[in-house]
Design a protein around this motif. Structure first.
Motif, PDB file in Angstrom:
ATOM      1  N   HIS A 201       0.840  -1.132  -0.201  1.00 23.95           N
ATOM      2  CA  HIS A 201       0.031   0.106  -0.033  1.00 23.95           C
ATOM      3  C   HIS A 201       0.823   1.243   0.086  1.00 23.95           C
ATOM      4  CE1 HIS A 201       0.984  -0.852   4.061  1.00 23.95           C
ATOM      5  NE2 HIS A 201       0.370   0.150   4.537  1.00 23.95           N
ATOM      6  N   TYR A 202       2.052   1.237   0.670  1.00 22.55           N
ATOM      7  CA  TYR A 202       2.831   2.511   0.514  1.00 22.55           C
ATOM      8  C   TYR A 202       3.599   2.726  -0.854  1.00 22.55           C
ATOM      9  CZ  TYR A 202       6.324  -1.448   1.532  1.00 22.55           C
ATOM     10  OH  TYR A 202       6.925  -2.790   1.421  1.00 22.55           O
ATOM     11  N   LEU A 203       3.275   1.786  -1.742  1.00 20.71           N
ATOM     12  CA  LEU A 203       3.842   1.886  -3.190  1.00 20.71           C
ATOM     13  C   LEU A 203       2.546   2.084  -4.219  1.00 20.71           C
ATOM     14  CD1 LEU A 203       6.410  -0.837  -3.369  1.00 20.71           C
ATOM     15  CD2 LEU A 203       6.809   1.751  -2.997  1.00 20.71           C
ATOM     16  N   ALA A 204       1.595   2.262  -3.581  1.00 19.00           N
ATOM     17  CA  ALA A 204       0.162   2.309  -4.606  1.00 19.00           C
ATOM     18  C   ALA A 204       0.255   3.341  -5.525  1.00 19.00           C
ATOM     19  CB  ALA A 204      -1.075   2.153  -3.586  1.00 19.00           C
ATOM     20  N   GLN A 205       0.718   4.511  -4.997  1.00 20.74           N
ATOM     21  CA  GLN A 205       0.563   5.657  -6.023  1.00 20.74           C
ATOM     22  C   GLN A 205       1.895   5.819  -6.783  1.00 20.74           C
ATOM     23  OE1 GLN A 205      -1.890   7.520  -5.747  1.00 20.74           O
ATOM     24  NE2 GLN A 205      -2.685   5.960  -4.096  1.00 20.74           N
ATOM     25  N   LEU A 206       2.754   4.896  -6.944  1.00 25.67           N
ATOM     26  CA  LEU A 206       3.961   4.964  -7.846  1.00 25.67           C
ATOM     27  C   LEU A 206       3.774   3.803  -8.992  1.00 25.67           C
ATOM     28  CD1 LEU A 206       6.821   4.823  -5.232  1.00 25.67           C
ATOM     29  CD2 LEU A 206       6.059   6.694  -6.555  1.00 25.67           C
ATOM     30  N   GLU A 207       4.340   3.895  -9.946  1.00 24.81           N
ATOM     31  CA  GLU A 207       4.286   2.804 -10.961  1.00 24.81           C
ATOM     32  C   GLU A 207       5.224   1.623 -10.429  1.00 24.81           C
ATOM     33  OE1 GLU A 207       5.946   2.954 -15.211  1.00 24.81           O
ATOM     34  OE2 GLU A 207       3.967   3.977 -15.290  1.00 24.81           O
ATOM     35  N   TYR A 208       4.519   0.548 -10.406  1.00 25.62           N
ATOM     36  CA  TYR A 208       5.203  -0.483  -9.967  1.00 25.62           C
ATOM     37  C   TYR A 208       5.433  -1.587 -10.773  1.00 25.62           C
ATOM     38  CZ  TYR A 208       6.891  -3.624  -5.944  1.00 25.62           C
ATOM     39  OH  TYR A 208       7.632  -4.518  -5.242  1.00 25.62           O
ATOM     40  N   PRO A 209       6.691  -1.775 -11.764  1.00 25.63           N
ATOM     41  CA  PRO A 209       6.405  -2.696 -13.072  1.00 25.63           C
ATOM     42  C   PRO A 209       6.899  -4.054 -12.485  1.00 25.63           C
ATOM     43  CG  PRO A 209       8.541  -1.244 -12.796  1.00 25.63           C
ATOM     44  CD  PRO A 209       7.548  -0.538 -11.702  1.00 25.63           C
ATOM     45  N   ARG A 210       7.295  -4.346 -11.193  1.00 25.51           N
ATOM     46  CA  ARG A 210       7.466  -5.769 -10.721  1.00 25.51           C
ATOM     47  C   ARG A 210       6.336  -6.524 -10.901  1.00 25.51           C
ATOM     48  NH1 ARG A 210       8.359  -7.359  -4.771  1.00 25.51           N
ATOM     49  NH2 ARG A 210       8.319  -9.772  -4.948  1.00 25.51           N
ATOM     50  N   ALA A 211       5.111  -5.672 -10.368  1.00 23.49           N
ATOM     51  CA  ALA A 211       3.734  -6.030 -10.296  1.00 23.49           C
ATOM     52  C   ALA A 211       3.251  -6.615 -11.880  1.00 23.49           C
ATOM     53  CB  ALA A 211       2.722  -5.390  -9.674  1.00 23.49           C
ATOM     54  N   SER A 212       3.662  -5.681 -12.795  1.00 20.46           N
ATOM     55  CA  SER A 212       3.353  -5.602 -13.888  1.00 20.46           C
ATOM     56  C   SER A 212       3.771  -6.869 -14.670  1.00 20.46           C
ATOM     57  CB  SER A 212       3.585  -4.433 -14.788  1.00 20.46           C
ATOM     58  OG  SER A 212       3.218  -3.303 -14.281  1.00 20.46           O
ATOM     59  N   ALA A 213       4.900  -7.111 -14.374  1.00 19.88           N
ATOM     60  CA  ALA A 213       5.378  -8.423 -15.052  1.00 19.88           C
ATOM     61  C   ALA A 213       4.765  -9.571 -14.511  1.00 19.88           C
ATOM     62  CB  ALA A 213       7.001  -8.405 -14.460  1.00 19.88           C
ATOM     63  N   VAL A 214       4.637  -9.556 -13.130  1.00 15.40           N
ATOM     64  CA  VAL A 214       3.842 -10.762 -12.631  1.00 15.40           C
ATOM     65  C   VAL A 214       2.324 -10.934 -13.266  1.00 15.40           C
ATOM     66  CG1 VAL A 214       2.516 -11.692 -10.467  1.00 15.40           C
ATOM     67  CG2 VAL A 214       4.963 -10.630 -10.388  1.00 15.40           C
ATOM     68  N   LEU A 215       1.826  -9.838 -13.438  1.00 12.79           N
ATOM     69  CA  LEU A 215       0.461 -10.068 -14.019  1.00 12.79           C
ATOM     70  C   LEU A 215       0.469 -10.532 -15.497  1.00 12.79           C
ATOM     71  CD1 LEU A 215      -1.320  -6.711 -12.998  1.00 12.79           C
ATOM     72  CD2 LEU A 215      -1.847  -8.844 -12.298  1.00 12.79           C
ATOM     73  N   LEU A 216       1.678 -10.124 -16.221  1.00 20.09           N
ATOM     74  CA  LEU A 216       1.697 -10.584 -17.694  1.00 20.09           C
ATOM     75  C   LEU A 216       2.292 -11.939 -17.560  1.00 20.09           C
ATOM     76  CD1 LEU A 216       3.488  -7.535 -19.399  1.00 20.09           C
ATOM     77  CD2 LEU A 216       1.006  -8.252 -19.569  1.00 20.09           C
ATOM     78  N   GLU A 217       2.866 -12.407 -16.490  1.00 24.34           N
ATOM     79  CA  GLU A 217       3.168 -13.875 -16.443  1.00 24.34           C
ATOM     80  C   GLU A 217       1.913 -14.716 -16.419  1.00 24.34           C
ATOM     81  OE1 GLU A 217       5.753 -14.053 -13.058  1.00 24.34           O
ATOM     82  OE2 GLU A 217       7.551 -13.475 -14.100  1.00 24.34           O
ATOM     83  N   HIS A 218       0.915 -14.182 -15.704  1.00 24.67           N
ATOM     84  CA  HIS A 218      -0.229 -14.873 -15.596  1.00 24.67           C
ATOM     85  C   HIS A 218      -1.044 -14.770 -17.099  1.00 24.67           C
ATOM     86  CE1 HIS A 218       0.316 -14.946 -11.429  1.00 24.67           C
ATOM     87  NE2 HIS A 218      -0.571 -15.646 -11.198  1.00 24.67           N
ATOM     88  N   VAL A 219      -0.967 -13.777 -17.662  1.00 24.60           N
ATOM     89  CA  VAL A 219      -1.547 -13.570 -19.167  1.00 24.60           C
ATOM     90  C   VAL A 219      -1.019 -14.689 -19.995  1.00 24.60           C
ATOM     91  CG1 VAL A 219      -1.739 -12.144 -20.965  1.00 24.60           C
ATOM     92  CG2 VAL A 219      -2.280 -11.106 -18.804  1.00 24.60           C
ATOM     93  N   GLU A 220       0.271 -14.894 -19.861  1.00 26.96           N
ATOM     94  CA  GLU A 220       0.851 -16.012 -20.759  1.00 26.96           C
ATOM     95  C   GLU A 220       0.152 -17.253 -20.411  1.00 26.96           C
ATOM     96  OE1 GLU A 220       5.258 -14.873 -21.884  1.00 26.96           O
ATOM     97  OE2 GLU A 220       5.005 -14.963 -19.650  1.00 26.96           O
ATOM     98  N   ARG A 221      -0.083 -17.761 -19.368  1.00 31.08           N
ATOM     99  CA  ARG A 221      -0.640 -18.805 -19.083  1.00 31.08           C
ATOM    100  C   ARG A 221      -2.010 -18.991 -19.466  1.00 31.08           C
ATOM    101  NH1 ARG A 221       3.284 -18.204 -14.522  1.00 31.08           N
ATOM    102  NH2 ARG A 221       1.690 -17.475 -13.248  1.00 31.08           N
ATOM    103  N   ALA A 222      -2.649 -18.220 -18.880  1.00 30.26           N
ATOM    104  CA  ALA A 222      -4.333 -18.260 -19.218  1.00 30.26           C
ATOM    105  C   ALA A 222      -4.351 -18.022 -20.459  1.00 30.26           C
ATOM    106  CB  ALA A 222      -4.907 -17.036 -18.380  1.00 30.26           C
ATOM    107  N   GLY A 223      -3.962 -17.062 -21.153  1.00 31.87           N
ATOM    108  CA  GLY A 223      -4.145 -16.814 -22.598  1.00 31.87           C
ATOM    109  C   GLY A 223      -3.261 -17.771 -23.645  1.00 31.87           C
ATOM    110  N   ARG A 224      -2.579 -18.466 -23.281  1.00 30.67           N
ATOM    111  CA  ARG A 224      -1.594 -19.306 -24.168  1.00 30.67           C
ATOM    112  C   ARG A 224      -0.906 -18.299 -25.029  1.00 30.67           C
ATOM    113  NH1 ARG A 224      -6.800 -21.825 -23.559  1.00 30.67           N
ATOM    114  NH2 ARG A 224      -6.388 -23.887 -22.529  1.00 30.67           N
ATOM    115  N   LEU A 225      -0.233 -17.360 -24.605  1.00 37.18           N
ATOM    116  CA  LEU A 225       0.268 -16.449 -25.177  1.00 37.18           C
ATOM    117  C   LEU A 225       1.955 -16.293 -24.761  1.00 37.18           C
ATOM    118  CD1 LEU A 225      -2.084 -13.316 -25.109  1.00 37.18           C
ATOM    119  CD2 LEU A 225      -1.442 -15.022 -26.913  1.00 37.18           C
ATOM    120  N   THR A 226       2.829 -15.719 -25.580  1.00 38.24           N
ATOM    121  CA  THR A 226       4.070 -15.520 -25.129  1.00 38.24           C
ATOM    122  C   THR A 226       4.685 -14.157 -25.218  1.00 38.24           C
ATOM    123  OG1 THR A 226       5.112 -16.146 -27.254  1.00 38.24           O
ATOM    124  CG2 THR A 226       4.996 -18.085 -25.901  1.00 38.24           C
TER     125      THR A 226
END
Length: 314
Positions: A201-226
């Motif tokens: 929560h103390y980083l919620a107002q900043l851009e946090y690319p680490r979380a973006s990468a984690v989300l896209l890793e899930h997209v790869e698996r769920a969407g069968r994408l690379t």
């Protein structure tokens, strides 16, 4: 007759040839459900990786956007207004690193006409034969940045869920256009799922690319994408290094993070042992303490040049 909320391109090369047996639509709506701009940054990465990608559907933002609540930016140069950043809510045709086509619906979350928006997205889904919608989001949580990023998975079809949920019972939460859309698509017989990253929560107002990468890793698996995530991982490492340097130079802020680490670890141990998940023997810092310390923390991140290169420098 109600005004049409979406205009869909009549002919789309690469999609209208009937050769794809499955098509994923990635959904990212900026605003309420995007702590750390994690989802928005993930969407930008997808667009950048695919070379922008043609727009195949456009939503009527004038019917959906509250301009007074979220005022778009303009440029004033010397004595005149020169440019206006008009909000856009569009669907792009992108391709992953293996040239597999997929769609990305991105832009500001609609402020009004959520049911109409859901019907408009249904038009897109049925026009292009989308087989799965994958939504991305992020919420602020009382977790430390030094631990793995947790992700809540959800879907309108239980067969899409890959693991067991940590949540038990019913939670009453504020709704969003994205959540309503998933619900409505299920009622209409279309598979939709999503992933919500838990952002410190103390980083919620900043851009946090680490979380973006984690989300896209899930997209790869769920969407069968690379997706090539190397650039995003490098950006995440730079951000983590900035945070580490700042915490080393600000002992009081570091103490609050340490308290969150202790609470997180106690919770994890309790969960693994099957005992109480509340971990009541570990005190949390008060809301006032957290607010005071991280108000200073966020102010410091806005002035990175003020941080000492060496934590021992004063």
């Amino acid at each position: 007759m109600a005004q049409r909320l979406v205009h869909i391109v009549d002919e789309v090369p690469g999609l209208d040839d009937g050769q794809h047996t499955s098509l994923t639509l990635v959904l990212v709506l900026d605003g309420f459900l995007d702590a750390g701009s994690a989802a928005a940054r993930a969407a930008r990465h997808l667009v950048d990786q695919s070379g922008d990608g043609p727009v195949v559907a456009t939503f009527d933002v004038d019917e959906l956007h509250d301009y007074r609540a979220r005022r778009p930016a303009m440029s004033f140069v010397r004595d005149h207004y020169e440019s206006y950043d008009a909000p856009r809510l569009v669907v792009r045709l992108l391709r992953d690193t293996g040239s597999t086509p997929y769609l990305l619906l991105h832009g500001p979350e609609p402020d009004t006409r959520w049911e109409g928006f859901a019907l408009a997205v249904r038009e897109v889904v049925e026009r292009f034969g989308v087989t799965r919608v994958v939504g991305l989001g992020a919420v602020p949580m009382a977790v430390p940045h030094t631990r793995p990023i947790a992700v809540t998975e959800h879907a309108n079809n239980i067969e899409l869920i890959s693991g067991d949920s940590r949540w038990r019972g019913e939670l009453r939460i504020p709704s969003s256009a994205q959540a309503l859309l998933e619900l409505r698509l299920g009622e209409w017989g279309h598979d939709a799922m999503g992933f919500v990253a838990h952002i410190p929560h103390y980083l919620a107002q900043l851009e946090y690319p680490r979380a973006s990468a984690v989300l896209l890793e899930h997209v790869e698996r769920a969407g069968r994408l690379t997706v090539d995530l190397s650039g995003l991982h490098a950006e995440a490492e730079e951000r983590e290094a900035e945070i580490t340097r700042y915490l080393a130079a600000n002992e009081e802020v570091g103490e609050v993070v340490t308290a969150l680490e202790q609470q997180y670890d106690a919770f994890t141990r309790a969960e693994e042992s099957g005992s109480s998940l509340l971990a009541g023997d570990q005190p949390l810092p008060t809301g006032e303490e957290i607010g005071q310390q991280f108000e200073q923390f966020l102010a410091g991140l806005d002035r990175p040049n003020d941080w000492p290169d060496n934590p021992n420098d004063n």
